[in-house]
Design a protein around this motif. Structure first.
Motif, PDB file in Angstrom:
ATOM      1  N   ARG A  27       6.171 -20.715  22.976  1.00 25.91           N
ATOM      2  CA  ARG A  27       7.121 -20.280  23.705  1.00 25.91           C
ATOM      3  C   ARG A  27       8.394 -19.939  22.733  1.00 25.91           C
ATOM      4  O   ARG A  27       8.684 -20.878  21.809  1.00 25.91           O
ATOM      5  CB  ARG A  27       7.509 -21.474  24.567  1.00 25.91           C
ATOM      6  N   LEU A  28       8.600 -18.649  22.715  1.00 27.00           N
ATOM      7  CA  LEU A  28       9.743 -18.363  21.775  1.00 27.00           C
ATOM      8  C   LEU A  28      10.948 -19.072  22.064  1.00 27.00           C
ATOM      9  O   LEU A  28      11.931 -19.520  21.087  1.00 27.00           O
ATOM     10  CB  LEU A  28      10.099 -16.760  21.831  1.00 27.00           C
ATOM     11  N   ASP A  29      11.137 -19.478  23.023  1.00 26.85           N
ATOM     12  CA  ASP A  29      12.761 -19.926  23.662  1.00 26.85           C
ATOM     13  C   ASP A  29      12.153 -21.328  23.654  1.00 26.85           C
ATOM     14  O   ASP A  29      11.920 -22.100  24.778  1.00 26.85           O
ATOM     15  CB  ASP A  29      13.264 -19.587  24.723  1.00 26.85           C
ATOM     16  N   ASP A  30      12.341 -22.150  22.569  1.00 24.03           N
ATOM     17  CA  ASP A  30      11.981 -23.819  22.807  1.00 24.03           C
ATOM     18  C   ASP A  30      13.066 -24.595  23.626  1.00 24.03           C
ATOM     19  O   ASP A  30      12.709 -25.488  23.966  1.00 24.03           O
ATOM     20  CB  ASP A  30      11.882 -24.223  21.272  1.00 24.03           C
ATOM     21  N   ALA A  31      14.263 -23.949  23.638  1.00 22.96           N
ATOM     22  CA  ALA A  31      15.208 -24.897  24.313  1.00 22.96           C
ATOM     23  C   ALA A  31      15.257 -24.642  25.873  1.00 22.96           C
ATOM     24  O   ALA A  31      15.717 -25.184  26.769  1.00 22.96           O
ATOM     25  CB  ALA A  31      16.668 -23.960  23.952  1.00 22.96           C
ATOM     26  N   ARG A  32      14.026 -23.593  26.442  1.00 22.98           N
ATOM     27  CA  ARG A  32      13.766 -23.497  27.654  1.00 22.98           C
ATOM     28  C   ARG A  32      13.211 -24.708  28.300  1.00 22.98           C
ATOM     29  O   ARG A  32      12.165 -25.057  27.528  1.00 22.98           O
ATOM     30  CB  ARG A  32      13.339 -21.986  27.975  1.00 22.98           C
TER      31      ARG A  32
ATOM     32  N   ARG B 269     -12.206  -9.848  26.553  1.00 22.95           N
ATOM     33  CA  ARG B 269     -13.580  -9.990  27.404  1.00 22.95           C
ATOM     34  C   ARG B 269     -14.039  -8.825  28.182  1.00 22.95           C
ATOM     35  O   ARG B 269     -15.219  -8.408  28.249  1.00 22.95           O
ATOM     36  CB  ARG B 269     -13.626 -11.137  28.222  1.00 22.95           C
ATOM     37  N   HIS B 270     -13.217  -8.070  28.640  1.00 22.75           N
ATOM     38  CA  HIS B 270     -13.590  -6.690  29.366  1.00 22.75           C
ATOM     39  C   HIS B 270     -13.276  -5.653  28.736  1.00 22.75           C
ATOM     40  O   HIS B 270     -13.265  -4.152  29.203  1.00 22.75           O
ATOM     41  CB  HIS B 270     -12.316  -6.700  30.585  1.00 22.75           C
ATOM     42  N   GLY B 271     -13.370  -5.828  27.159  1.00 19.60           N
ATOM     43  CA  GLY B 271     -13.297  -4.519  26.318  1.00 19.60           C
ATOM     44  C   GLY B 271     -12.076  -3.670  26.227  1.00 19.60           C
ATOM     45  O   GLY B 271     -12.097  -2.370  25.915  1.00 19.60           O
ATOM     46  N   GLY B 272     -11.054  -4.536  26.519  1.00 18.77           N
ATOM     47  CA  GLY B 272      -9.835  -3.774  26.598  1.00 18.77           C
ATOM     48  C   GLY B 272      -8.773  -4.360  25.634  1.00 18.77           C
ATOM     49  O   GLY B 272      -9.147  -5.129  24.796  1.00 18.77           O
ATOM     50  N   THR B 273      -7.391  -3.932  26.035  1.00 15.66           N
ATOM     51  CA  THR B 273      -6.468  -4.705  24.838  1.00 15.66           C
ATOM     52  C   THR B 273      -5.247  -4.923  25.961  1.00 15.66           C
ATOM     53  O   THR B 273      -4.939  -4.330  26.863  1.00 15.66           O
ATOM     54  CB  THR B 273      -5.971  -3.550  23.797  1.00 15.66           C
ATOM     55  N   LEU B 274      -4.248  -5.747  24.979  1.00 12.07           N
ATOM     56  CA  LEU B 274      -3.102  -6.052  25.668  1.00 12.07           C
ATOM     57  C   LEU B 274      -2.197  -6.190  24.281  1.00 12.07           C
ATOM     58  O   LEU B 274      -2.451  -6.932  23.514  1.00 12.07           O
ATOM     59  CB  LEU B 274      -3.243  -7.425  26.328  1.00 12.07           C
ATOM     60  N   THR B 275      -1.221  -5.219  24.645  1.00 14.91           N
ATOM     61  CA  THR B 275      -0.061  -5.183  23.399  1.00 14.91           C
ATOM     62  C   THR B 275       1.335  -5.494  24.178  1.00 14.91           C
ATOM     63  O   THR B 275       1.446  -5.079  25.237  1.00 14.91           O
ATOM     64  CB  THR B 275      -0.155  -4.043  22.657  1.00 14.91           C
TER      65      THR B 275
ATOM     66  N   PRO C  68      10.938  -9.941  19.812  1.00 14.64           N
ATOM     67  CA  PRO C  68      11.187  -9.385  18.347  1.00 14.64           C
ATOM     68  C   PRO C  68      10.090  -8.984  17.922  1.00 14.64           C
ATOM     69  O   PRO C  68       8.956  -9.465  17.987  1.00 14.64           O
ATOM     70  CB  PRO C  68      11.620 -10.857  17.704  1.00 14.64           C
ATOM     71  N   GLU C  69      10.114  -7.952  16.691  1.00 15.84           N
ATOM     72  CA  GLU C  69       9.082  -7.081  16.278  1.00 15.84           C
ATOM     73  C   GLU C  69       8.220  -8.070  15.475  1.00 15.84           C
ATOM     74  O   GLU C  69       7.020  -8.159  15.693  1.00 15.84           O
ATOM     75  CB  GLU C  69       9.517  -5.962  15.469  1.00 15.84           C
ATOM     76  N   ASP C  70       8.753  -9.242  14.826  1.00 13.78           N
ATOM     77  CA  ASP C  70       7.774  -9.975  14.026  1.00 13.78           C
ATOM     78  C   ASP C  70       7.228 -11.219  14.824  1.00 13.78           C
ATOM     79  O   ASP C  70       6.501 -11.764  14.397  1.00 13.78           O
ATOM     80  CB  ASP C  70       8.650 -10.617  12.957  1.00 13.78           C
ATOM     81  N   GLU C  71       7.330 -11.358  16.163  1.00 10.79           N
ATOM     82  CA  GLU C  71       6.907 -12.266  16.955  1.00 10.79           C
ATOM     83  C   GLU C  71       5.847 -11.802  18.199  1.00 10.79           C
ATOM     84  O   GLU C  71       5.439 -12.317  19.177  1.00 10.79           O
ATOM     85  CB  GLU C  71       8.139 -12.894  17.686  1.00 10.79           C
ATOM     86  N   ARG C  72       5.701 -10.450  17.972  1.00 12.19           N
ATOM     87  CA  ARG C  72       4.826  -9.661  18.895  1.00 12.19           C
ATOM     88  C   ARG C  72       3.383 -10.091  18.862  1.00 12.19           C
ATOM     89  O   ARG C  72       2.509  -9.953  20.033  1.00 12.19           O
ATOM     90  CB  ARG C  72       5.124  -8.187  18.914  1.00 12.19           C
ATOM     91  N   GLU C  73       2.997 -10.673  17.796  1.00  7.22           N
ATOM     92  CA  GLU C  73       1.741 -11.119  17.810  1.00  7.22           C
ATOM     93  C   GLU C  73       1.414 -12.561  18.235  1.00  7.22           C
ATOM     94  O   GLU C  73       0.493 -13.256  18.856  1.00  7.22           O
ATOM     95  CB  GLU C  73       0.923 -10.831  16.691  1.00  7.22           C
ATOM     96  N   ARG C  74       2.472 -13.211  17.783  1.00  2.00           N
ATOM     97  CA  ARG C  74       2.726 -14.691  18.025  1.00  2.00           C
ATOM     98  C   ARG C  74       2.719 -15.036  19.445  1.00  2.00           C
ATOM     99  O   ARG C  74       2.193 -16.261  19.737  1.00  2.00           O
ATOM    100  CB  ARG C  74       3.794 -15.377  17.091  1.00  2.00           C
ATOM    101  N   ILE C  75       3.318 -14.380  20.336  1.00  2.00           N
ATOM    102  CA  ILE C  75       3.317 -14.841  21.663  1.00  2.00           C
ATOM    103  C   ILE C  75       2.123 -14.791  22.433  1.00  2.00           C
ATOM    104  O   ILE C  75       1.996 -15.512  23.554  1.00  2.00           O
ATOM    105  CB  ILE C  75       4.617 -13.677  22.529  1.00  2.00           C
ATOM    106  N   PHE C  76       0.947 -14.492  21.958  1.00  4.30           N
ATOM    107  CA  PHE C  76      -0.190 -14.341  22.431  1.00  4.30           C
ATOM    108  C   PHE C  76      -1.009 -15.420  21.946  1.00  4.30           C
ATOM    109  O   PHE C  76      -1.902 -15.712  22.470  1.00  4.30           O
ATOM    110  CB  PHE C  76      -1.077 -13.100  22.280  1.00  4.30           C
ATOM    111  N   GLU C  77      -0.473 -16.360  21.097  1.00  7.54           N
ATOM    112  CA  GLU C  77      -1.016 -17.499  20.752  1.00  7.54           C
ATOM    113  C   GLU C  77      -0.754 -18.774  21.822  1.00  7.54           C
ATOM    114  O   GLU C  77       0.067 -18.688  22.647  1.00  7.54           O
ATOM    115  CB  GLU C  77      -0.595 -18.006  19.484  1.00  7.54           C
ATOM    116  N   ARG C  78      -1.913 -19.589  22.044  1.00 11.25           N
ATOM    117  CA  ARG C  78      -1.824 -20.815  23.076  1.00 11.25           C
ATOM    118  C   ARG C  78      -0.641 -21.517  22.729  1.00 11.25           C
ATOM    119  O   ARG C  78      -0.254 -22.039  21.673  1.00 11.25           O
ATOM    120  CB  ARG C  78      -3.123 -21.282  23.210  1.00 11.25           C
TER     121      ARG C  78
ATOM    122  N   ALA D 268      10.756  -6.021  27.298  1.00 12.66           N
ATOM    123  CA  ALA D 268       9.640  -5.886  26.773  1.00 12.66           C
ATOM    124  C   ALA D 268       8.730  -5.276  27.711  1.00 12.66           C
ATOM    125  O   ALA D 268       8.991  -5.207  29.060  1.00 12.66           O
ATOM    126  CB  ALA D 268       8.989  -7.294  26.721  1.00 12.66           C
ATOM    127  N   ALA D 269       7.544  -4.292  27.212  1.00 14.86           N
ATOM    128  CA  ALA D 269       6.972  -3.495  27.741  1.00 14.86           C
ATOM    129  C   ALA D 269       5.280  -3.942  27.401  1.00 14.86           C
ATOM    130  O   ALA D 269       4.884  -3.791  26.374  1.00 14.86           O
ATOM    131  CB  ALA D 269       7.145  -2.114  27.583  1.00 14.86           C
TER     132      ALA D 269
END
Length: 482
Positions: free
Chosen positions: A432-437, A457-463, A419-429, A472-473
């Motif tokens: 898990r979006l699916d709590d039932a899993r 750390r390598h000067g790049g990005t991950l989105t 989901p668009e509103d969760e696309r940054e939260r999934i990178f937090e430590r 998801a891509a």
């Protein structure tokens, strides 16, 4: 002297004292030069008045020197003999000759010997019948400094020497003095006034500086006391007071509060990390302990595959936690040039047990060289593939292409997407979006967090974006080497 306020007060007072001293010395020098210049002018005027009388062939004993009480006069001839002095002059230094007594022959006669005139006819007149006339030198007079005693009072004088030539060609030098008493009294008066006003002025400067500095540093004391209270209470939610001014202290307070905000978030993140790590470790450890206790009592009931799975899971989780700790400590990745396409194909070739085969689209003849740690970048690729395998329905694809001065690796799946509103939260430590899993199927929620940290750390990005297949891509961009 440890007080900033005291140091500022002392510094400002010393600077003002030095400035006032320099200005006072310059003022006294200029004042003295002006007064001496006036004395020189007075001496020159007096000398030219007497020289004018001599140029008119006035006899020595008939010179009008009564008005020269403040301007002692000495007249000498070409041989340096004193021929006339002002009344009351009893001693003189710095003039033409040290004597003050005219020579007898000169004091009794006139400036021209009897019978010696301009036209040689002995009548004392020129050819036109007019009295003889000499001249006064128009050059700037020579100035000297000495002393003279007039009517028993000795004083310092500035002497001006003016030459006068009589009509008979006799050259005389007039030395007239101007007293330096007024100059010295004026300079002493001004110096005394300046010294008398210096200490009160410095006291005013010190007092004003002390008050202004105290007012300016009052917010600093508030910041210091609040920081001390925060340190004592360990309550990072508190903030230092921010003054309403827009000066450096206000910026310091804002920066301090911003630092406290970041520190609070960091400490909270660490606390949450420790709590989540403890929670994640508790389940496999408890499961492994239960299996070992059952095996100890009933060896035939030992679930070896389950024990191995729990052990592997503990090993993977410990490795992830160790890598995160190293990343948080600021460890810099190795600077090794590697071909990212070959790394992706190698990582995919090792995944023989995946439930969905990974499709790779990478040009064989293109070189996608990047600089960094081979192990860490392989971990990023592996984590992205693990995440895609976990959510995909029937497709996991990887593509590599050059993009914006770097290399882009895209991992896609045809799952439910993010989901668009969760696309940054999934990178937090530990997210898990699916709590039932189940934890066994879903992992600990560290894979994407590790992947983004390594990319950063390598000067790049991950989105993450929406894939054309509907899932998801994940796009990993790294700068090219060199």
């Amino acid at each position: 002297m440890r007080s900033v306020r005291a140091q500022a007060t002392l510094g400002a007072t010393l600077v003002v004292a030095v400035a006032l001293a320099a200005a006072g010395i310059a003022l006294l020098l200029v004042l003295r030069a002006n007064l001496i210049g006036q004395a020189d002018l007075q001496a020159e005027v007096a000398a030219r008045e007497v020289a004018g009388q001599l140029a008119l062939d006035t006899p020595y004993d008939a010179l009008d020197l009564d008005d020269e009480e403040d301007h002692p006069v000495q007249v000498t001839d070409e041989e340096g003999r004193v021929v006339a002095v002002s009344p009351g002059l009893t001693a003189i230094t710095g003039a033409g000759a040290p004597g003050v007594t005219p020579v007898p022959s000169a004091s009794a006669g006139a400036t021209a010997p009897p019978g010696d005139d301009d036209d040689g006819d002995g009548d004392g007149q020129d050819d036109g019948g007019r009295p003889g006339r000499g001249e006064v030198a128009g050059d700037d007079p020579e100035i000297s400094e000495g002393s003279a005693t007039v009517d028993g009072r000795k004083a310092d004088y500035r002497f001006a020497a003016v030459e006068a030539t009589t009509s008979t060609g006799v050259t005389l030098t007039v030395y007239a003095g101007a007293p330096l008493t007024d100059e010295r009294e004026t300079v002493n008066t001004v110096r005394g006034a300046m010294l008398a006003g210096l200490l009160p002025m410095l006291a005013v400067v010190a007092g004003v500086t002390w008050l202004v500095t105290r007012r300016a540093l009052r917010p600093v004391e508030g910041i210091r006391s609040e920081m001390a209270a925060i340190t004592a209470s360990e309550d990072l939610a508190r903030r230092v007071p921010e003054p309403a001014s827009r000066d450096e202290i206000a910026r310091l307070a804002r920066t301090t509060n911003e630092t406290l905000t970041v520190l609070e978030a960091s400490v909270e993140r660490q606390r949450r990390f420790v709590a989540d790590a403890s929670h994640e470790l508790r389940s496999p450890i408890a499961s492994l302990r239960t299996q070992l206790e059952v095996a100890a009592a009933h060896p035939e009931l030992l679930d070896v595959p389950g024990a191995v799975a729990d052990t592997v899971r503990l090993q993977v989780l410990a490795a992830d936690l160790l890598l995160l700790a190293r990343l948080d400590a600021g460890e810099k990745p190795q600077s090794t040039v590697l071909e990212l396409g070959a790394l992706v194909r190698e990582e995919v070739s090792q995944r023989t047990g995946d439930r969905i085969a990974v499709a790779v689209r990478a040009p064989e003849d293109a070189a996608f060289e990047v600089s960094g740690s081979r192990g860490q970048l392989a971990r990023v690729i592996g984590n992205l593939l693990d995440n895609a395998e976990r959510h995909a329905e029937s497709l996991v694809a990887v593509s590599i292409a050059a993009e914006a001065g770097g290399v882009c690796v895209e991992v896609r799946d045809d799952g439910a997407g993010v989901p668009e509103d969760e696309r940054e939260r999934i990178f937090e430590r530990f997210v898990r979006l699916d709590d039932a899993r189940s934890r066994d199927d879903g992992g600990a929620g560290l894979g994407l967090a590790i992947a983004r940290d390594v990319a950063s750390r390598h000067g790049g990005t991950l989105t993450v974006h929406r894939a054309t297949e509907g899932g998801a891509a994940f796009r990993l961009w790294l700068p090219r080497s060199g």
